[in-house]
Design a protein around this motif. Structure first.
Motif, mmCIF file in Angstrom:
data_model
loop_
_atom_site.group_PDB
_atom_site.id
_atom_site.type_symbol
_atom_site.label_atom_id
_atom_site.label_comp_id
_atom_site.label_asym_id
_atom_site.label_seq_id
_atom_site.Cartn_x
_atom_site.Cartn_y
_atom_site.Cartn_z
ATOM 1 N N SER A 1 -80.497 -123.138 14.238
ATOM 2 C CA SER A 1 -79.401 -123.991 14.725
ATOM 3 C C SER A 1 -78.745 -124.784 13.586
ATOM 4 O O SER A 1 -79.410 -125.519 12.861
ATOM 5 N N ASN B 1 -80.906 -118.455 25.868
ATOM 6 C CA ASN B 1 -79.806 -119.213 25.271
ATOM 7 C C ASN B 1 -79.151 -120.140 26.299
ATOM 8 O O ASN B 1 -77.937 -120.379 26.262
ATOM 9 N N ARG C 1 -85.008 -128.556 9.952
ATOM 10 C CA ARG C 1 -84.136 -127.394 10.101
ATOM 11 C C ARG C 1 -84.386 -126.423 8.948
ATOM 12 O O ARG C 1 -84.335 -126.805 7.782
ATOM 13 N N GLY D 1 -79.630 -121.179 19.710
ATOM 14 C CA GLY D 1 -78.358 -121.828 19.971
ATOM 15 C C GLY D 1 -78.476 -123.333 19.820
ATOM 16 O O GLY D 1 -79.446 -123.942 20.273
ATOM 17 N N SER D 2 -77.471 -123.947 19.188
ATOM 18 C CA SER D 2 -77.544 -125.387 18.943
ATOM 19 C C SER D 2 -77.575 -126.194 20.231
ATOM 20 O O SER D 2 -78.210 -127.257 20.292
ATOM 21 N N SER D 3 -76.907 -125.727 21.283
ATOM 22 C CA SER D 3 -76.930 -126.449 22.557
ATOM 23 C C SER D 3 -78.346 -126.481 23.134
ATOM 24 O O SER D 3 -78.794 -127.511 23.660
ATOM 25 N N THR E 1 -81.149 -126.153 21.359
ATOM 26 C CA THR E 1 -81.965 -126.991 20.485
ATOM 27 C C THR E 1 -81.695 -128.467 20.738
ATOM 28 O O THR E 1 -82.627 -129.284 20.772
ATOM 29 N N ASP F 1 -71.271 -123.678 20.212
ATOM 30 C CA ASP F 1 -71.468 -124.687 19.168
ATOM 31 C C ASP F 1 -71.243 -124.160 17.763
ATOM 32 O O ASP F 1 -70.538 -124.775 16.963
ATOM 33 N N LEU F 2 -71.872 -123.030 17.436
ATOM 34 C CA LEU F 2 -71.778 -122.511 16.079
ATOM 35 C C LEU F 2 -70.344 -122.133 15.736
ATOM 36 O O LEU F 2 -69.856 -122.427 14.637
ATOM 37 N N THR G 1 -86.214 -126.054 13.916
ATOM 38 C CA THR G 1 -85.323 -124.971 14.323
ATOM 39 C C THR G 1 -85.104 -124.013 13.165
ATOM 40 O O THR G 1 -84.730 -124.427 12.064
#
Length: 379
Positions: free
Chosen positions: A132, A83, A147, A109-111, A113, A180-181, A129
């Protein structure tokens, strides 16, 4: 036939290569299709990452056992990014330059991705993904991004309506992970509450993703006595928070983000989450044919039900990709795969799959309530 595994350590990144069933070979084997997978298998999102990878591997095993894709077996190369965005980029570079993949499934984790996407977009590599939810990932013009989950604003549309009108909440407090989430969920929910005219946000607290003691934030929330406490957390942290809520005797109604809707949460929370509401797009109690197919395969592979819903997200991501590859005419390229992903029309455990022009799906969100050892869909 048997599964073959190899494990290599590259600095801080662990590599797990899931070799196709009944197939030897290596990186240049013409009888395999190599697919990269990036997920946190250690660190603070390991339970989510492991769930996703378990689902991907179970799907790949079933696809290979049924003849593979166009007569070729799937080979997964799975990298642990912990992560951490910099490790996610290192993993993506290895997959693209070393393993020559045309496709990467990841990350969580979006960061991470987003960091991978900067590379895949430039290299024109398809990125899918499974988890994310950050909206900006599909709003930057990347034609190779897809996504297999709803964005935070889409999920909050129906859940926000439920909180505002069904729960009749006048005030609400957030306790969210400072990543992020967490930030995206709070922003999306707050915007919807403002549009609906209620509830009023009286407190927003962000905690460190590694935190284990939430007493300071919870005591502050207790003093404000909001109608609802919205916990934005993964299943492990959510279980800790609800147990501390119970000890402090907060009277607020509890709701949580979808990341907590897991068997892991039910086990770890030890009943402290009883009655709380959580948005879900799938649960192990679903008994439709597609869900039964997934659960039967998962139980066969792991001798248990999935502890997190993220396993089904990995499963569906793998199947969607495999179906797209089947439709490719001639040698597999990123452009051909992208075009076939846009033609997706596949029925999975979470419903009918198709992608819009941004690579986002349309998923139905259900409202579940914790009752005993299950998530019951609220009527």
């Amino acid at each position: 036939m048997r599964s073959m595994f190899r494990m290599v350590s590259i600095g801080l990144v662990m590599v797990f290569a899931f070799m196709a069933i009944g197939c030897g070979g290596g990186e240049k084997n013409a009888n395999t299709i190599k697919i990269g997978v990036i997920a946190p298998l250690s660190g603070n999102q390991a339970s989510i990452g492991k769930g996703v990878v378990d689902g991907i591997q179970s799907a790949a095993k079933q696809i290979n056992a049924s003849g593979g894709v166009g007569g070729k077996q799937i080979e997964l190369v799975v990298l642990d990014d912990r992560n951490m965005p910099d490790e996610a980029v290192s993993a993506a570079k290895k997959l693209i330059s070393g393993d020559k993949v045309s496709l990467i499934l990841g990350s969580i984790g979006s960061s991470s991705t987003a960091a991978i996407q900067q590379l895949t977009m430039k290299q024109k590599v398809v990125l899918v993904t499974p988890v994310s939810m950050l909206p900006k990932l599909s709003q930057n013009g990347d034609q190779y991004f897809f996504r297999v989950t709803a964005t935070a604003p889409i999920r909050e549309q129906s859940f926000g309506e439920f909180v505002s009108k069904k729960l009749n909440a006048k005030t609400i407090a957030f306790l969210a992970s400072n990543e992020d989430l967490g930030r995206a969920t709070v922003a999306a929910a707050t915007k919807l509450y403002e549009q609906n005219g209620a509830p009023k946000v009286v407190y927003t607290g962000y905690y460190d993703p590694s935190a284990t003691d939430f007493s300071a934030e919870l005591n502050r929330i207790k003093s404000l006595n909001p109608d609802v406490l919205y916990i934005v957390a993964n299943s492990v942290q959510a279980s800790v928070i609800v147990k501390q809520v119970k000890v402090l005797q907060l009277q607020s109604k509890l709701i949580a983000s979808g990341e907590a809707a897991t068997q892991e949460f039910l086990r770890l929370s030890q009943g402290a989450g009883e009655g709380m509401y959580i948005p879900v797009d799938w649960a192990v109690s679903f008994d439709d044919p597609a869900s039964k197919k997934f659960l039967d395969a998962f139980k066969k592979d792991y001798n248990k039900l999935p502890e997190t819903k993220f396993a089904v997200q990995g499963w569906e991501a793998m199947w969607i990709v495999a179906e797209a590859i089947k439709r490719v005419d001639g040698p597999l390229t990123s452009d051909k795969l992208r075009d076939q992903m846009r033609k997706t029309d596949w029925l999975g455990p979470r419903g009918k799959w198709a992608f819009d022009q941004n690579g986002d799906p349309v998923l139905k969100t259900y409202i579940s309530q914790v009752k005993g050892n299950d998530f019951i869909i609220a009527k």
